[in-house]
Design a protein around this motif. Structure first.
Motif, PDB file in Angstrom:
ATOM      1  N   ASN A 227       0.827  -1.203   0.000  1.00  0.00           N
ATOM      2  CA  ASN A 227       0.000   0.000   0.000  1.00  0.00           C
ATOM      3  C   ASN A 227       0.862   1.254   0.000  1.00  0.00           C
ATOM      4  O   ASN A 227       0.550   2.243  -0.667  1.00  0.00           O
ATOM      5  N   ALA A 228       1.971   1.220   0.743  1.00  0.00           N
ATOM      6  CA  ALA A 228       2.892   2.359   0.730  1.00  0.00           C
ATOM      7  C   ALA A 228       3.420   2.602  -0.676  1.00  0.00           C
ATOM      8  O   ALA A 228       3.487   3.743  -1.153  1.00  0.00           O
ATOM      9  N   ALA A 229       3.799   1.516  -1.366  1.00  0.00           N
ATOM     10  CA  ALA A 229       4.295   1.642  -2.740  1.00  0.00           C
ATOM     11  C   ALA A 229       3.212   2.172  -3.670  1.00  0.00           C
ATOM     12  O   ALA A 229       3.477   3.013  -4.545  1.00  0.00           O
ATOM     13  N   ASN A 230       1.993   1.705  -3.501  1.00  0.00           N
ATOM     14  CA  ASN A 230       0.876   2.196  -4.312  1.00  0.00           C
ATOM     15  C   ASN A 230       0.668   3.694  -4.116  1.00  0.00           C
ATOM     16  O   ASN A 230       0.369   4.441  -5.052  1.00  0.00           O
ATOM     17  N   ASN A 231       0.805   4.147  -2.864  1.00  0.00           N
ATOM     18  CA  ASN A 231       0.626   5.567  -2.580  1.00  0.00           C
ATOM     19  C   ASN A 231       1.727   6.408  -3.214  1.00  0.00           C
ATOM     20  O   ASN A 231       1.476   7.510  -3.691  1.00  0.00           O
ATOM     21  N   VAL A 232       2.955   5.891  -3.208  1.00  0.00           N
ATOM     22  CA  VAL A 232       4.046   6.597  -3.881  1.00  0.00           C
ATOM     23  C   VAL A 232       3.726   6.743  -5.366  1.00  0.00           C
ATOM     24  O   VAL A 232       3.889   7.825  -5.959  1.00  0.00           O
ATOM     25  N   ALA A 233       3.258   5.661  -5.993  1.00  0.00           N
ATOM     26  CA  ALA A 233       2.921   5.697  -7.418  1.00  0.00           C
ATOM     27  C   ALA A 233       1.769   6.664  -7.686  1.00  0.00           C
ATOM     28  O   ALA A 233       1.782   7.394  -8.681  1.00  0.00           O
ATOM     29  N   ALA A 234       0.774   6.691  -6.785  1.00  0.00           N
ATOM     30  CA  ALA A 234      -0.372   7.583  -6.969  1.00  0.00           C
ATOM     31  C   ALA A 234       0.034   9.049  -6.905  1.00  0.00           C
ATOM     32  O   ALA A 234      -0.603   9.908  -7.522  1.00  0.00           O
ATOM     33  N   LEU A 235       1.113   9.347  -6.181  1.00  0.00           N
ATOM     34  CA  LEU A 235       1.615  10.714  -6.077  1.00  0.00           C
ATOM     35  C   LEU A 235       2.524  11.097  -7.239  1.00  0.00           C
ATOM     36  O   LEU A 235       3.099  12.179  -7.251  1.00  0.00           O
TER      37      LEU A 235
END
Length: 335
Positions: A59-67
């Motif tokens: 989820n942390a990685a997904n949030n980085v990608a979303a930003l």
């Protein structure tokens, strides 16, 4: 400050972040309430659908990608259906998942949340079921990464360590990351850690983002509304971990940023305090702080951006992310 935060937000795009940690499957099982069972005083749900999304370090990685960041994820999942779906979901979100090892015989940690409601009402969580395998052997995972981790570290702008107690993250691994980054010339690369159970074993990193409950458990104190206890607790964590900054998230009370030789910055919650779902909010916060520091933002500006991101993500159902466009709207609308 608004203009400065917008500039910091624009600088997030394209920053490379390496995420290392424990990956879980967040499974959401949706159903409609049909009736009360005659067999026991429980609800009978008519099954609707199941959604599996990456949790934990995923989820942390997904949030980085979303930003708008470019992220490489290192961790492990099992050779099971949940593991396969996680790898697919990560790739679909734009995460480089070549560092996600599928370990034979390992059970992918899965947190199943059953949500129920009527046809015209929002689904509410009625029960959560956790399926956890045994702790993974860290050497097995680290050796399977081979040189991929070191290659990723050679060109990254930041490192995010996500320790959910699954066994992937060890002090030795963190020391290796620190040594590898020291060999690089130029500016110092920020290393952030989110450790749910043992923050004290990580020393001398850039920053951590514990929530208030984790700080209370670490120090054996009760903070509540007492600013003096909060101040002592934050300074103690800062001293014991020897980090440059500690950002304590406090739910509806906002955040508190502690830096050595600087006064504490108290950041009130933004948006509504009518929270819909806190699932994965901590991952959103540390991902935002990491990306901001990767782009050269100050700790205070990074904390303010994370405060906006956290306020947005808790208004979403399930494990969610926040985009730069959403953050921009929230910053511009805040008067």
């Amino acid at each position: 400050m608004r203009e400065r935060l917008i500039d910091a937000l624009d600088a997030l795009a394209g920053r490379r972040t390496v995420v290392v940690g424990d990956i879980a499957a967040d499974e959401f099982l949706y159903g409609r309430v049909a009736r009360v069972s005659r067999e026991a005083p429980v609800l009978i749900l008519e099954y609707d659908t199941t959604l599996i999304v990456p949790g934990g370090a995923g989820n942390a990685a997904n949030n980085v990608a979303a930003l708008g960041g470019r992220t490489s994820l290192f961790g492990c999942v099992g050779r099971d259906a949940q593991g396969a779906r996680l790898v697919e979901a990560l790739a679909a979100a734009g995460v480089d998942a070549r560092g996600v090892v599928r370990v034979r015989g390992h059970v992918t940690t899965t947190k199943t949340r059953v949500l129920a409601g009527g046809i015209h009402s929002a689904k509410q969580q009625v029960v959560r079921i956790d399926r956890k395998g045994e702790l993974v052997a860290p050497r097995t995972v680290h050796e399977a990464w081979g040189r991929r981790l070191d290659v990723a570290l050679a060109s990254c702008d930041a490192v995010l360590i996500s320790d959910y107690g699954g066994g992937v993250v060890t002090p030795a691994l963190v020391r290796h990351v620190k040594r590898t980054l020291r060999l690089r010339k130029g500016r110092q690369i920020p290393i952030l850690v989110d450790s749910r159970y043992d923050l004290g074993r990580y020393q001398g990193l850039t920053a951590s983002t514990p929530n208030e409950s984790e700080v209370e458990a670490m120090l054996g104190v009760r903070i509540g509304d007492d600013r003096r206890v909060l101040e002592r607790a934050g300074r103690t964590v800062l001293q014991q971990t020897r980090m440059a900054a500690v950002l304590v998230t406090r739910g509806s009370r906002g955040m508190a940023l502690f830096e050595a030789d600087r006064p504490t910055v108290h950041i009130p919650i933004v948006g509504s305090d009518e929270i819909a779902d806190v699932t994965g909010a901590g991952d959103t916060v540390i991902a935002t702080v990491t990306q901001a520091l990767a782009s050269g933002a100050s700790f205070e500006d990074a904390a303010h951006l994370a405060n906006y991101a956290g306020g947005l993500v808790v208004m979403k159902r399930g494990t969610a992310t926040v985009s730069r466009a959403e953050l921009r709207l929230a910053i511009e609308a805040d008067r």
